[in-house]
Design a protein around this motif. Structure first.
Motif, PDB file in Angstrom:
ATOM      1  N   PRO A 206      47.302 -16.192  39.215  1.00 55.59           N
ATOM      2  CA  PRO A 206      46.485 -17.062  38.358  1.00 55.59           C
ATOM      3  C   PRO A 206      46.321 -18.457  38.949  1.00 55.59           C
ATOM      4  O   PRO A 206      47.189 -18.950  39.672  1.00 55.59           O
ATOM      5  CB  PRO A 206      47.267 -17.095  37.043  1.00 55.59           C
ATOM      6  CG  PRO A 206      48.047 -15.814  37.038  1.00 55.59           C
ATOM      7  CD  PRO A 206      48.409 -15.560  38.470  1.00 55.59           C
ATOM      8  N   THR A 207      45.212 -19.105  38.637  1.00 54.42           N
ATOM      9  CA  THR A 207      44.882 -20.387  39.254  1.00 54.42           C
ATOM     10  C   THR A 207      45.948 -21.447  39.032  1.00 54.42           C
ATOM     11  O   THR A 207      46.194 -22.275  39.914  1.00 54.42           O
ATOM     12  CB  THR A 207      43.531 -20.910  38.728  1.00 54.42           C
ATOM     13  OG1 THR A 207      43.543 -20.900  37.299  1.00 54.42           O
ATOM     14  CG2 THR A 207      42.389 -20.046  39.223  1.00 54.42           C
ATOM     15  N   ASP A 208      46.600 -21.440  37.853  1.00 60.13           N
ATOM     16  CA  ASP A 208      47.607 -22.467  37.599  1.00 60.13           C
ATOM     17  C   ASP A 208      48.913 -22.210  38.353  1.00 60.13           C
ATOM     18  O   ASP A 208      49.824 -23.047  38.320  1.00 60.13           O
ATOM     19  CB  ASP A 208      47.878 -22.610  36.100  1.00 60.13           C
ATOM     20  CG  ASP A 208      48.430 -21.339  35.465  1.00 60.13           C
ATOM     21  OD1 ASP A 208      48.510 -20.303  36.156  1.00 60.13           O
ATOM     22  OD2 ASP A 208      48.787 -21.379  34.275  1.00 60.13           O
ATOM     23  N   MET A 209      49.012 -21.062  39.054  1.00 61.38           N
ATOM     24  CA  MET A 209      50.215 -20.749  39.821  1.00 61.38           C
ATOM     25  C   MET A 209      49.981 -20.818  41.334  1.00 61.38           C
ATOM     26  O   MET A 209      50.931 -20.690  42.108  1.00 61.38           O
ATOM     27  CB  MET A 209      50.726 -19.354  39.444  1.00 61.38           C
ATOM     28  CG  MET A 209      51.123 -19.215  37.979  1.00 61.38           C
ATOM     29  SD  MET A 209      51.695 -17.554  37.566  1.00 61.38           S
ATOM     30  CE  MET A 209      53.259 -17.519  38.418  1.00 61.38           C
TER      31      MET A 209
ATOM     32  N   ASN B 217      52.432 -22.433  44.161  1.00 55.42           N
ATOM     33  CA  ASN B 217      53.809 -22.491  43.657  1.00 55.42           C
ATOM     34  C   ASN B 217      54.707 -21.399  44.223  1.00 55.42           C
ATOM     35  O   ASN B 217      55.799 -21.170  43.705  1.00 55.42           O
ATOM     36  CB  ASN B 217      53.806 -22.393  42.125  1.00 55.42           C
ATOM     37  CG  ASN B 217      53.216 -23.614  41.465  1.00 55.42           C
ATOM     38  OD1 ASN B 217      53.205 -24.692  42.050  1.00 55.42           O
ATOM     39  ND2 ASN B 217      52.710 -23.448  40.240  1.00 55.42           N
TER      40      ASN B 217
ATOM     41  N   GLU C  61      52.041 -14.139  46.213  1.00 53.48           N
ATOM     42  CA  GLU C  61      51.013 -15.132  46.512  1.00 53.48           C
ATOM     43  C   GLU C  61      50.900 -15.301  48.020  1.00 53.48           C
ATOM     44  O   GLU C  61      51.911 -15.378  48.730  1.00 53.48           O
ATOM     45  CB  GLU C  61      51.343 -16.490  45.894  1.00 53.48           C
ATOM     46  CG  GLU C  61      50.289 -17.547  46.216  1.00 53.48           C
ATOM     47  CD  GLU C  61      50.666 -18.954  45.788  1.00 53.48           C
ATOM     48  OE1 GLU C  61      49.865 -19.879  46.049  1.00 53.48           O
ATOM     49  OE2 GLU C  61      51.750 -19.133  45.208  1.00 53.48           O
TER      50      GLU C  61
ATOM     51  N   LYS D 123      37.133 -20.102  41.154  1.00 55.76           N
ATOM     52  CA  LYS D 123      37.902 -20.965  40.253  1.00 55.76           C
ATOM     53  C   LYS D 123      37.260 -21.115  38.890  1.00 55.76           C
ATOM     54  O   LYS D 123      37.819 -21.758  38.006  1.00 55.76           O
ATOM     55  CB  LYS D 123      38.070 -22.357  40.897  1.00 55.76           C
ATOM     56  CG  LYS D 123      38.888 -22.349  42.186  1.00 55.76           C
ATOM     57  CD  LYS D 123      39.048 -23.767  42.729  1.00 55.76           C
ATOM     58  CE  LYS D 123      39.895 -23.762  43.994  1.00 55.76           C
ATOM     59  NZ  LYS D 123      40.037 -25.150  44.548  1.00 55.76           N
ATOM     60  N   ASP D 124      36.070 -20.537  38.726  1.00 57.04           N
ATOM     61  CA  ASP D 124      35.358 -20.606  37.451  1.00 57.04           C
ATOM     62  C   ASP D 124      34.671 -19.270  37.244  1.00 57.04           C
ATOM     63  O   ASP D 124      33.802 -18.881  38.031  1.00 57.04           O
ATOM     64  CB  ASP D 124      34.350 -21.747  37.475  1.00 57.04           C
ATOM     65  CG  ASP D 124      33.633 -21.935  36.141  1.00 57.04           C
ATOM     66  OD1 ASP D 124      33.674 -21.008  35.289  1.00 57.04           O
ATOM     67  OD2 ASP D 124      33.000 -23.003  35.951  1.00 57.04           O
TER      68      ASP D 124
ATOM     69  N   PRO E  64      41.526 -14.857  41.491  1.00 57.20           N
ATOM     70  CA  PRO E  64      42.727 -15.101  40.682  1.00 57.20           C
ATOM     71  C   PRO E  64      42.721 -14.234  39.427  1.00 57.20           C
ATOM     72  O   PRO E  64      41.664 -13.962  38.836  1.00 57.20           O
ATOM     73  CB  PRO E  64      42.617 -16.589  40.336  1.00 57.20           C
ATOM     74  CG  PRO E  64      41.773 -17.169  41.430  1.00 57.20           C
ATOM     75  CD  PRO E  64      40.769 -16.092  41.756  1.00 57.20           C
TER      76      PRO E  64
ATOM     77  N   ASP F 106      43.525 -14.742  36.361  1.00 53.17           N
ATOM     78  CA  ASP F 106      42.950 -15.288  35.135  1.00 53.17           C
ATOM     79  C   ASP F 106      41.420 -15.289  35.179  1.00 53.17           C
ATOM     80  O   ASP F 106      40.765 -15.215  34.131  1.00 53.17           O
ATOM     81  CB  ASP F 106      43.482 -16.694  34.850  1.00 53.17           C
ATOM     82  CG  ASP F 106      43.288 -17.654  36.008  1.00 53.17           C
ATOM     83  OD1 ASP F 106      43.362 -17.208  37.175  1.00 53.17           O
ATOM     84  OD2 ASP F 106      43.066 -18.854  35.764  1.00 53.17           O
TER      85      ASP F 106
ATOM     86  N   SER G 231      39.221 -13.667  32.243  1.00 47.72           N
ATOM     87  CA  SER G 231      38.419 -14.590  31.435  1.00 47.72           C
ATOM     88  C   SER G 231      37.015 -14.035  31.231  1.00 47.72           C
ATOM     89  O   SER G 231      36.561 -13.152  31.953  1.00 47.72           O
ATOM     90  CB  SER G 231      38.346 -15.951  32.122  1.00 47.72           C
ATOM     91  OG  SER G 231      39.637 -16.496  32.287  1.00 47.72           O
TER      92      SER G 231
END
Length: 583
Positions: free
Chosen positions: A126-129, A132, A137, A155-156, A184, A186, A190
């Motif tokens: 997911p983009t928020d990860m 990290n 990944e 990203k969108d 990603p 998410d 989405s």
């Protein structure tokens, strides 16, 4: 040839979740599937994993796209590559994040070096990860940037449909090549509006298709005045679907044609104008014609080192015309007098309309003398099968109508020399990168793309073992590819170089003790296995193999281990300094 099964005999209900009206709100996975159908994708080579499970859930009810479950992601990329080369359409790969993506790297690089259209979809955390060090990944966009024509990180989700359409446009237009789209998790879960876009316009990307009129006229005049003209045709003739224009020009102007490894089949080898392949293992007459010509027309070729030999000795007497859709290719390796940027199909046609037939009588007399006195040699078998004869028999049995797919090495060069290629998209091989393990999965991909044509994979005992596990895929989907193993119990081309240039010090190139029983290996997967050790047995199993249409056939041909591939231009030598081999 029987068509490969489109799916394993399991599941799939009648509810097609992705059969949704335009402008509907869909999740990213559904947008992906709908867009793939819009751009006429019929086959995906993939392997599921956590990051792409939403996509695989959408595929569960999908009937219009055939998903092929490969056994390793590298083989999936090679299969998509083979599908693309055989059909002219973009091959499609779908893999998960991390190792799923990194396993495709060799296949992507193989496609990039040979300008093969491919779109690779990779899952991503997911983009928020991202960034990290999340589980599975990998920065696949960064890893593949040097080996893709372009790549995207979505990203969108509202941009997903446009990105997918752009990816196929970029992969298949101009100089083709692989494009990667990183998805990603998410983004594929989405939701966004699906609009069913029909046109793609990228203002910064407008490949030149028509050649400059002044340059075209110069080229036509140069050919008209030539005494020793030669056409040097590369893979761009096939990628650009210019084989009819090339053939028409060569026949009308009576100009000899030599092709690169990637250009095989772009000009029919049964035509009298054909000189076969040039370069390191090219024919004597092709290499000599390249050296002695006075005008050299390079069409869709890039003057790579395996073709040119020593650069200062390459075609030293000729004025050169170079047609290429990629301006960065022109003048990169060899200076040319008439550069023409444009689609090779359009440019060849334009030159042919303006050129007049040159007087090539003396030139053809010289070429015919070379052909008569320096033919390709097929030594007689004295026990085990001669590799050259093996290729000739495969050509005869298939009547030159098969799609021939090779790995890399001696067998690749012998196939290029001794199989008669009269049709485009009939020779699939890793030319630029030289990837062992390419042959069998690429042949499998070609079989899905061209189910009505016989597919023969000519491979070595070394290369086949790199991707032999895909027998499981071929058996599951009933792919009737014929696998002809040139078994010399060694890494043949490596051994040849060690014999000629390293004082016969065969360091780690002998496979005899480690080779499996290929017949038993085939049978363990549910395929057919045959073995031949002499010409009579070879003829027998070839005849039997060609009649099997419901599963792969592995043919273990025991060939002379010490046979070397000639002619050969040694490293650092010019084309006219080739070694023709022993008498």
């Amino acid at each position: 040839m029987a068509q490969p099964k489109t799916e394993p005999a399991e599941h799939k209900n009648k509810n097609q979740a992705t059969n949704t009206p335009d402008t509907a709100v869909l999740n990213g996975a559904e947008i992906l599937i709908n867009t793939l159908k819009d751009v006429n994708v019929d086959t995906i080579f993939g392997y599921p994993g956590g990051a792409v499970l939403p996509i695989y859930d959408s595929l569960f009810d999908e009937h219009d796209i055939n998903h092929v479950l490969i056994r390793h992601e590298q083989a999936g990329a090679h299969a998509a590559d083979g599908y693309a080369r055989a059909t002219g359409k973009a091959g499609v790969v779908l893999v998960t994040s991390g190792p799923g993506g990194t396993n495709t790297v060799t296949g992507i690089a193989t496609a990039a070096m040979d300008s093969i259209p491919m779109v690779v979809f990779t899952g991503q955390v997911p983009t928020d990860m991202i960034g990290n060090d999340a589980f599975q990944e990998a920065d696949i966009v960064g890893i593949t940037r040097p080996i893709t024509k372009h790549n995207y990180l979505v990203k969108d989700v509202s941009n997903l449909e446009q990105v997918i359409r752009e990816a196929f446009h970029v992969a298949t237009s101009g100089r083709p090549g692989p494009v990667l789209v990183d998805l990603p998790k998410d983004m594929i879960k989405s939701e966004a509006h699906y609009s069913g876009l029909k046109k793609v316009s990228i203002p910064s990307y407008k490949p030149t298709r028509e050649g400059h009129s002044t340059q075209v006229s110069k080229a036509a005049q140069m050919l008209s005045n030539a005494k020793k003209p030669l056409i040097y045709a590369g893979g761009g003739v096939i990628l650009g679907e210019a084989w009819e224009e090339l053939t028409a020009m060569a026949e009308r102007l009576n100009i000899p044609v030599t092709t690169t490894l990637m250009g095989l089949g772009g000009f029919p080898e049964s035509k009298p104008q054909s000189l076969g392949m040039l370069g390191m293992h090219g024919t004597y007459y092709a290499n000599m014609a390249t050296t002695e010509c006075d005008v050299l027309l390079a069409a869709g070729a890039r003057f790579d080192d395996r073709v040119t030999g020593r650069l200062d000795g390459f075609s030293p007497h000729s004025k050169k015309i170079h047609i290429d859709i990629d301006p960065s290719n022109i003048g990169k390796n060899v200076p040319v007098e008439v550069p023409i940027v444009g689609d090779v199909k359009n440019v060849l046609s334009a030159i042919d309309q303006q050129a007049s037939k040159p007087d090539t009588t003396d030139w053809w007399n010289t070429i015919e003398d070379w052909k008569k006195n320096h033919p390709l040699k097929v030594p007689k078998s004295e026990g085990l099968i001669k590799p050259q004869r093996m290729i000739e028999r495969i050509s005869e049995v298939t009547n030159g109508e098969a799609i021939v797919v090779t790995d890399v090495g001696q067998h690749q060069m012998w196939a290029a020399q001794h199989y008669t290629f009269n049709h485009p998209r009939s020779f699939l091989s890793s030319g630029g990168l030289g990837t062992m393990g390419y042959g069998f999965p690429a042949a499998m991909g070609a079989a899905f793309g061209c189910p009505d044509r016989p597919i023969v994979c000519i491979t070595g005992d070394g290369g086949f073992q790199m991707t032999a596990y895909e027998l499981a895929t071929a058996v599951e989907y009933e792919v009737p590819v014929k696998i002809a193993i040139m078994n010399n119990e060694c890494l043949g081309m490596v051994r040849q170089w060690q014999e000629l240039f390293y004082n016969k010090r065969y360091s780690h190139s002998i496979l005899k003790k480690g080779n499996p029983d290929f017949v038993k290996l085939a049978e363990s997967y549910g395929a057919v296995g045959y073995r031949a050790s002499n010409d009579e047995e070879m003829d027998d199993i070839l005849e039997k193999a060609m009649k099997i249409n419901d599963r792969p056939v592995v043919m273990d041909f025991r060939v002379e281990a010490r046979e070397n591939c000639y002619p050969m231009v040694p490293s650092g030598a010019a084309l006219n300094e080739m070694v023709e081999g022993p008498e």
